[in-house]
Design a protein around this motif. Structure first.
Motif, PDB file in Angstrom:
ATOM      1  N   GLN A  88     108.282   1.760  34.689  1.00 46.98           N
ATOM      2  CA  GLN A  88     109.641   1.245  34.525  1.00 46.98           C
ATOM      3  C   GLN A  88     109.693  -0.262  34.797  1.00 46.98           C
ATOM      4  OE1 GLN A  88     112.936   3.973  36.195  1.00 46.98           O
ATOM      5  NE2 GLN A  88     111.118   4.577  37.342  1.00 46.98           N
ATOM      6  N   LEU A  89     109.061  -0.688  35.884  1.00 43.43           N
ATOM      7  CA  LEU A  89     109.093  -2.113  36.245  1.00 43.43           C
ATOM      8  C   LEU A  89     108.405  -2.971  35.185  1.00 43.43           C
ATOM      9  CD1 LEU A  89     108.297  -1.845  40.069  1.00 43.43           C
ATOM     10  CD2 LEU A  89     110.521  -2.291  39.009  1.00 43.43           C
ATOM     11  N   ALA A  90     107.270  -2.480  34.652  1.00 45.61           N
ATOM     12  CA  ALA A  90     106.536  -3.256  33.656  1.00 45.61           C
ATOM     13  C   ALA A  90     107.288  -3.344  32.333  1.00 45.61           C
ATOM     14  CB  ALA A  90     105.151  -2.657  33.440  1.00 45.61           C
ATOM     15  N   ASP A  91     108.108  -2.332  32.020  1.00 47.96           N
ATOM     16  CA  ASP A  91     108.939  -2.393  30.811  1.00 47.96           C
ATOM     17  C   ASP A  91     110.192  -3.238  31.028  1.00 47.96           C
ATOM     18  OD1 ASP A  91     107.567  -1.049  28.803  1.00 47.96           O
ATOM     19  OD2 ASP A  91     108.266   0.926  29.439  1.00 47.96           O
ATOM     20  N   LYS A  92     110.658  -3.307  32.269  1.00 45.63           N
ATOM     21  CA  LYS A  92     111.924  -4.000  32.554  1.00 45.63           C
ATOM     22  C   LYS A  92     111.723  -5.499  32.797  1.00 45.63           C
ATOM     23  CE  LYS A  92     115.980  -3.828  35.626  1.00 45.63           C
ATOM     24  NZ  LYS A  92     116.979  -3.699  34.546  1.00 45.63           N
ATOM     25  N   TYR A  93     110.613  -5.868  33.444  1.00 47.80           N
ATOM     26  CA  TYR A  93     110.427  -7.257  33.865  1.00 47.80           C
ATOM     27  C   TYR A  93     109.254  -7.909  33.137  1.00 47.80           C
ATOM     28  CZ  TYR A  93     113.568  -5.833  37.612  1.00 47.80           C
ATOM     29  OH  TYR A  93     114.643  -5.357  38.314  1.00 47.80           O
ATOM     30  N   GLU A  94     109.243  -9.221  33.157  1.00 48.77           N
ATOM     31  CA  GLU A  94     108.168  -9.997  32.536  1.00 48.77           C
ATOM     32  C   GLU A  94     106.843  -9.666  33.249  1.00 48.77           C
ATOM     33  OE1 GLU A  94     105.334 -12.663  31.627  1.00 48.77           O
ATOM     34  OE2 GLU A  94     106.314 -12.988  33.576  1.00 48.77           O
ATOM     35  N   LEU A  98     104.898  -9.933  37.236  1.00 48.75           N
ATOM     36  CA  LEU A  98     104.669  -8.669  37.932  1.00 48.75           C
ATOM     37  C   LEU A  98     103.215  -8.567  38.387  1.00 48.75           C
ATOM     38  CD1 LEU A  98     106.066  -6.017  38.737  1.00 48.75           C
ATOM     39  CD2 LEU A  98     105.323  -5.067  36.550  1.00 48.75           C
ATOM     40  N   ILE A  99     102.295  -8.973  37.528  1.00 50.43           N
ATOM     41  CA  ILE A  99     100.876  -8.932  37.883  1.00 50.43           C
ATOM     42  C   ILE A  99     100.594  -9.840  39.075  1.00 50.43           C
ATOM     43  CG2 ILE A  99      98.563  -9.599  37.082  1.00 50.43           C
ATOM     44  CD1 ILE A  99      99.368  -8.563  34.308  1.00 50.43           C
ATOM     45  N   ARG A 100     101.238 -11.007  39.121  1.00 46.82           N
ATOM     46  CA  ARG A 100     101.014 -11.933  40.245  1.00 46.82           C
ATOM     47  C   ARG A 100     101.506 -11.339  41.557  1.00 46.82           C
ATOM     48  NH1 ARG A 100     103.258 -16.077  36.219  1.00 46.82           N
ATOM     49  NH2 ARG A 100     101.391 -16.363  34.952  1.00 46.82           N
ATOM     50  N   TYR A 101     102.648 -10.656  41.524  1.00 46.26           N
ATOM     51  CA  TYR A 101     103.132  -9.999  42.742  1.00 46.26           C
ATOM     52  C   TYR A 101     102.144  -8.933  43.214  1.00 46.26           C
ATOM     53  CZ  TYR A 101     107.679 -12.223  41.966  1.00 46.26           C
ATOM     54  OH  TYR A 101     108.685 -13.138  41.794  1.00 46.26           O
ATOM     55  N   VAL A 102     101.564  -8.192  42.255  1.00 49.50           N
ATOM     56  CA  VAL A 102     100.572  -7.167  42.602  1.00 49.50           C
ATOM     57  C   VAL A 102      99.341  -7.819  43.226  1.00 49.50           C
ATOM     58  CG1 VAL A 102      99.004  -5.431  41.649  1.00 49.50           C
ATOM     59  CG2 VAL A 102     101.384  -5.513  40.876  1.00 49.50           C
ATOM     60  N   PRO A 141     100.054  -0.013  34.370  1.00 53.04           N
ATOM     61  CA  PRO A 141     100.932  -0.103  33.192  1.00 53.04           C
ATOM     62  C   PRO A 141     101.063  -1.514  32.643  1.00 53.04           C
ATOM     63  CG  PRO A 141     101.905   1.313  34.866  1.00 53.04           C
ATOM     64  CD  PRO A 141     100.715   0.671  35.497  1.00 53.04           C
ATOM     65  N   ALA A 142     101.155  -2.506  33.520  1.00 54.50           N
ATOM     66  CA  ALA A 142     101.222  -3.889  33.046  1.00 54.50           C
ATOM     67  C   ALA A 142      99.903  -4.301  32.409  1.00 54.50           C
ATOM     68  CB  ALA A 142     101.563  -4.818  34.205  1.00 54.50           C
ATOM     69  N   LYS A 143      98.811  -3.822  32.959  1.00 55.51           N
ATOM     70  CA  LYS A 143      97.472  -4.177  32.475  1.00 55.51           C
ATOM     71  C   LYS A 143      97.278  -3.801  31.013  1.00 55.51           C
ATOM     72  CE  LYS A 143      92.734  -2.444  33.130  1.00 55.51           C
ATOM     73  NZ  LYS A 143      91.849  -1.668  34.023  1.00 55.51           N
ATOM     74  N   TYR A 144      97.559  -2.565  30.660  1.00 60.07           N
ATOM     75  CA  TYR A 144      97.299  -2.126  29.290  1.00 60.07           C
ATOM     76  C   TYR A 144      98.421  -2.468  28.321  1.00 60.07           C
ATOM     77  CZ  TYR A 144      92.998   0.323  30.440  1.00 60.07           C
ATOM     78  OH  TYR A 144      91.704   0.610  30.818  1.00 60.07           O
ATOM     79  N   SER A 145      99.648  -2.609  28.808  1.00 63.38           N
ATOM     80  CA  SER A 145     100.750  -2.916  27.891  1.00 63.38           C
ATOM     81  C   SER A 145     100.836  -4.400  27.567  1.00 63.38           C
ATOM     82  CB  SER A 145     102.082  -2.431  28.474  1.00 63.38           C
ATOM     83  OG  SER A 145     102.372  -3.065  29.700  1.00 63.38           O
ATOM     84  N   ILE A 146     100.200  -5.255  28.371  1.00 67.80           N
ATOM     85  CA  ILE A 146     100.244  -6.695  28.086  1.00 67.80           C
ATOM     86  C   ILE A 146      99.260  -7.069  26.982  1.00 67.80           C
ATOM     87  CG2 ILE A 146      98.462  -7.549  29.687  1.00 67.80           C
ATOM     88  CD1 ILE A 146     100.397  -9.760  30.500  1.00 67.80           C
ATOM     89  N   ILE A 147      98.224  -6.256  26.777  1.00 66.94           N
ATOM     90  CA  ILE A 147      97.186  -6.592  25.790  1.00 66.94           C
ATOM     91  C   ILE A 147      97.768  -6.750  24.388  1.00 66.94           C
ATOM     92  CG2 ILE A 147      95.068  -5.789  24.672  1.00 66.94           C
ATOM     93  CD1 ILE A 147      94.257  -4.514  27.313  1.00 66.94           C
ATOM     94  N   PRO A 148      98.534  -5.755  23.867  1.00 68.45           N
ATOM     95  CA  PRO A 148      99.054  -5.936  22.496  1.00 68.45           C
ATOM     96  C   PRO A 148     100.116  -7.018  22.377  1.00 68.45           C
ATOM     97  CG  PRO A 148      99.872  -3.890  23.454  1.00 68.45           C
ATOM     98  CD  PRO A 148      98.840  -4.414  24.396  1.00 68.45           C
ATOM     99  N   GLN A 149     100.658  -7.510  23.494  1.00 69.52           N
ATOM    100  CA  GLN A 149     101.611  -8.610  23.413  1.00 69.52           C
ATOM    101  C   GLN A 149     100.922  -9.952  23.204  1.00 69.52           C
ATOM    102  OE1 GLN A 149     104.432  -7.197  26.914  1.00 69.52           O
ATOM    103  NE2 GLN A 149     105.477  -8.710  25.645  1.00 69.52           N
ATOM    104  N   PRO A 213     107.152 -11.352  27.767  1.00 67.56           N
ATOM    105  CA  PRO A 213     108.555 -10.968  27.983  1.00 67.56           C
ATOM    106  C   PRO A 213     108.792  -9.469  27.824  1.00 67.56           C
ATOM    107  CG  PRO A 213     108.385 -12.867  26.539  1.00 67.56           C
ATOM    108  CD  PRO A 213     107.004 -12.335  26.703  1.00 67.56           C
ATOM    109  N   SER A 214     109.819  -9.011  28.501  1.00 68.55           N
ATOM    110  CA  SER A 214     110.207  -7.610  28.452  1.00 68.55           C
ATOM    111  C   SER A 214     111.232  -7.377  27.357  1.00 68.55           C
ATOM    112  CB  SER A 214     110.794  -7.191  29.801  1.00 68.55           C
ATOM    113  OG  SER A 214     111.473  -5.961  29.685  1.00 68.55           O
TER     114      SER A 214
END
Length: 639
Positions: A88-94, A98-102, A141-149, A213-214
Motif C-alpha cells: 500500500q505504501l509503495a503504491d501511495k507514495y513516491e 520510501l526506499i531511503r527511509y527503509v 514491493p518498492a524494489k520490484y515495482s520501481i523497475i518498470p517505471q 511518482p505514485s
C-alpha cells in the motif's frame, strides 16, 4: 530525460545494448547497488549470528536446531505481517523516498546489531533479525515495482536479470564473508564494522535513485495486517495469468529454500564433505542462477519471453532427478575438504547438477518477474509485488515443514527428497501450463525459432508500442506466423488460411495465440465473414493484427499479387499499416520449393532468416498495390 520510462510511438531505433550497460545508467545503477548491498548485509548478519551460535561464541540456552529454525521464522514472519502494508505504501507514495527511509532503518538496525555482537547479546540479535525481516518486507514491493517505471520495455528482462544475479551473488558473498570473519578472534568487531559500513553505503547509493511518482495517492491505508493481507492476495487473483505467475515464482522459492536448507546435510551425509564443500556447492548454485538470469536477455531478444519458463522448468526437473540417481556416497568417518572432494570420481557431476539447477532456475524466474511487472496494473503494481512476497514466505514455510515431515518423521534420505522435489516441479508446472497455455505456446515458438532457424530482425521498433495497427508481410512458409510472433514484443493476432490454421501441433499454437482463421468467400462464406468481424473486434481492442495479403504460400519464391483484404479491413477500421518482409525462408522444409511443403526430408537446420519492418503507412495510402511494392522493396532479392 533519463528517468522517463515511457517511449513515444515510433520512437527512434533502440540501440542493441548489453544489459550490463544499465549498470552505467542513473536510471538503474543506484537502485541495483542499493538492493545488492541490502541483500549482502542481510546475509552477513544472518549467517554471522547462526555461525556464532553454532560454534558457541553466542549462548541462547536452546537447542542449536531449534535456534536455527527460530531464526528462520523470525526473519520470514514480517513478510506475512507487513508485506500488505508495504505494498500500500509503495503504491501511495513516491518510491525512491520510501526506499531511503527503509535504508535509514537498516542503519539503525545495524548499529544496534553491532552493539549486540560486541556484548554477546543473543536475544537482542534475534529481535533485530525480526526487524531486518521487517525492513526487507517494506523494501520488496518498492524494489520490484520501481523497475518498470525507470526501464523501457526492451530493458525489463535485462534489469530483472541483473537484480536476480545481484541477489544471489549477494547471498553467496554474504555467506562467505560471515564464514571468514564471524568465528575469528575479532569476529564481533569485524562483523559489526562491516554491517554498519554496508548499511551506510546502501543509504548513500539510495540517494541517487531517480524519482518514481505514485499513481495511487487516493489509497486509504489499512493497518490491519490480517484483513489487508487477505485483500492483497485476493486482488492479485483477479488477473489470472499474473496470479499463476505469482504462484510459479513462489514455487521456485519453495524449491530454492529446500535445496539451500538441505545443502549442509546433503554435503555431510551423502558426499562426506566439510564446510568447504558446502561453500563450493553454494557458490556453484548461486553463480548458476546468476548466469542463467543474465542469459535470459540474450535468449529472449530483449523482450519478456515466456517460452523460457517451461524451458527452465524442464531443466529444474531433469537435474534435480539426477541428484537422486547419481549421488556420491560418503566414505569413512572423516569429512573431506573441497580439494579432496573435487578429485573424486563423480564429483563434477554433482557440481554440474547444482550449476544447471541454478542456470535453469534463472531461465525460469526472470521472465516470470518481468511478466508480473509488465502485466500488472500500474496503480496496483506494488501491492501485486506484495502478494508475491506473502506467497513466497508461505511457500518457504511449507518447504521447511515438508522437509521436517519427510526427513525427520518419515526418515527419507535427502536424495529421495530431491527426487520428490523434481517430480513435484514437473506436476506443478504442467498444471500451470495447462491452465495458461500461453506458456507452452511461447515455448514451442521459442524452440522452433531457436533450433530450426537463426532469426534476426531489423527495425521492429517501427511497430507502435501501443494502439491498433495492421502488419502486412509476404507469405513464404508455414513458419511465417511463428517467426513473426516470436520476434515481435507485442502479441500479434494472425489472420491465416484455414487449412494452415488446422495443421496439428501448430493449431495449438495458433489457437492459443488467438489467430483468426479465414477462407475464401466462395469456399466458406461463414468463415470469411467471421474472420473480418474478429479482425475488427481485435483492432478496436487496440491489438496488432497481421495479414498475409497474398492469401497463400508462394509456390515460386516470388511474391503473388496482394489481394483486397487489407482494403476491406481499413474500410471498417482506419488504422496504420506496417509493411514487413521475411527473407531466407524459401527452400526450407516448410516452404513449397521443389515440392509441396512438409513432403521431403529437411535439408538444413539453423538457417539464417531475417524479418524487416518498414515505415508506417497511413490507411488512406495503404492500397494493395502500394503495400506490395513496399514489401517487395524490403525483401529485395533474398527470398
Amino acid at each position: 530525460m533519463e528517468g522517463q520510462n515511457k517511449q513515444p510511438l515510433n520512437n527512434p531505433a533502440p540501440r542493441e545494448h548489453s544489459q550490463f550497460a544499465l549498470l552505467g545508467s542513473r536510471r538503474f545503477a543506484p537502485f541495483f547497488w542499493t538492493q545488492f548491498l541490502g541483500a549482502f548485509n542481510d546475509n552477513v548478519f544472518k549467517n554471522s549470528l547462526m555461525a556464532m551460535v553454532t560454534f558457541g561464541l553466542l549462548s541462547s540456552g536452546l537447542d542449536l536446531n531449534l535456534m536455527n529454525n527460530l531464526g528462520a521464522l523470525l526473519f520470514i514472519l514480517p513478510f506475512f505481517l507487513f508485506s500488505a502494508l508495504a505494498g500500500q505504501l509503495a503504491d501511495k507514495y513516491e518510491k525512491s523516498h520510501l526506499i531511503r527511509y527503509v535504508k535509514l532503518l537498516e542503519i539503525v538496525i545495524m548499529i544496534l546489531g553491532s552493539a549486540c555482537f560486541l556484548m554477546g547479546y543473543t536475544w537482542g540479535l534475534m529481535l533485530l533479525l525480526f526487524l531486518m525481516g521487517t525492513q526487507s518486507a517494506f523494501f520488496g514491493p518498492a524494489k520490484y515495482s520501481i523497475i518498470p517505471q525507470h526501464l523501457r520495455s526492451d530493458e525489463l528482462v535485462g534489469g530483472n536479470a541483473l537484480v536476480e544475479m545481484g541477489t544471489f551473488l549477494a547471498i553467496l558473498l554474504g555467506t562467505i564473508t560471515a564464514g571468514l570473519f564471524a568465528i575469528s578472534d575479532q569476529g564481533p568487531e569485524i562483523i559489526g564494522a562491516i554491517i554498519i559500513a554496508i548499511a551506510l553505503l546502501g543509504y548513500i547509493t539510495s540517494r541517487k535513485i531517480p524519482s518514481a511518482p505514485s499513481l495511487g495517492n487516493d489509497i486509504k491505508i489499512n493497518f490491519n495486517p490480517f484483513t489487508e493481507t487477505w485483500r492483497t492476495v485476493a486482488f492479485s487473483r483477479t488477473n489470472k495469468p499474473v496470479f499463476l505467475a505469482i504462484m510459479a515464482i513462489s514455487w521456485f522459492w519453495f524449491l530454492g529454500a529446500a535445496y539451500l536448507t538441505q545443502l549442509y546435510g546433503f554435503t555431510r551425509l551423502n558426499l562426506g564433505g566439510d564446510q568447504s564443500v558446502v561453500t563450493v556447492l553454494l557458490a556453484t548454485f548461486s553463480i548458476g542462477i546468476a548466469l542463467g538470469s543474465l542469459l535470459c536477455e540474450r535468449l529472449s531478444g530483449h523482450k519478456v519471453e515466456l517460452g523460457l519458463v517451461p524451458f527452465g522448468s524442464i531443466g529444474l526437473t531433469i537435474f534435480g532427478l539426477d541428484l537422486y540417481f547419481h549421488p556420491l556416497i560418503a566414505a569413512g568417518t572423516e569429512l573431506i575438504n573441497a580439494q579432496t572432494f573435487i578429485s573424486q570420481a563423480g564429483a563434477w557431476r554433482v557440481i554440474a547438477d547444482f550449476a544447471l539447477i541454478g542456470i535453469f532456475g534463472g531461465f525460469y524466474i526472470v521472465p516470470l518477474y518481468a511478466m508480473v511487472q509488465e502485466r500488472s496494473e500500474e496503480a496496483h503494481r506494488s501491492r501485486t509485488i506484495a502478494a508475491i512476497n506473502i506467497m513466497n514466505a508461505l511457500f518457504m514455510v511449507l518447504s521447511a515443514a515438508t522437509a521436517f515431515v519427510l526427513l525427520g518423521i518419515f526418515d527419507w534420505s535427502i536424495p529421495e527428497f530431491f527426487a520428490l522435489l523434481a517430480v513435484l516441479n514437473a506436476l506443478v508446472v504442467i498444471y500451470i501450463y495447462t491452465v495458461i497455455p500461453e506458456f507452452a505456446m511461447r515455448f514451442l515458438i521459442w524452440m522452433i525459432t531457436h533450433t530450426i532457424y537463426r532469426v534476426t530482425h531489423t527495425d521492429l521498433h517501427k511497430i507502435p508500442q501501443e494502439g491498433p495497427c495492421v502488419l502486412v508481410c509476404n507469405h513464404v512458409s508455414f513458419m511465417d506466423a511463428l517467426i513473426i510472433g516470436g520476434a515481435c514484443r507485442r502479441p500479434v493476432r494472425f489472420v491465416m488460411f484455414k487449412p494452415i490454421f488446422n495443421i496439428p501441433v501448430l493449431n495449438f499454437i495458433f489457437r492459443t495465440g488467438k489467430a483468426i482463421p479465414i477462407d475464401s468467400k466462395k469456399a466458406d462464406p461463414e468463415a470469411y465473414e467471421m474472420a473480418f468481424q474478429r479482425i475488427s473486434e481485435e483492432l478496436r481492442d487496440g491489438q496488432v493484427v497481421c495479414i498475409f495479403p497474398e492469401g497463400k504460400l508462394t509456390t515460386t519464391g516470388e511474391m503473388d499479387t496482394f489481394r483486397n483484404g487489407v482494403s476491406k479491413i481499413l474500410e471498417s477500421d482506419a488504422v496504420p499499416v506496417i509493411p514487413m518482409a521475411l527473407r531466407g525462408l524459401w527452400g526450407s522444409f516448410f516452404s513449397h520449393k521443389g515440392s509441396p511443403a512438409l513432403t521431403r526430408m529437411p535439408r538444413r537446420f539453423w538457417s539464417r532468416v531475417e524479418l524487416i519492418a518498414g515505415d508506417q503507412v497511413q490507411p488512406m495510402d495503404a492500397s494493395p498495390e502500394y503495400l506490395q511494392e513496399r514489401v517487395l522493396s524490403l525483401r529485395g532479392d533474398i527470398r
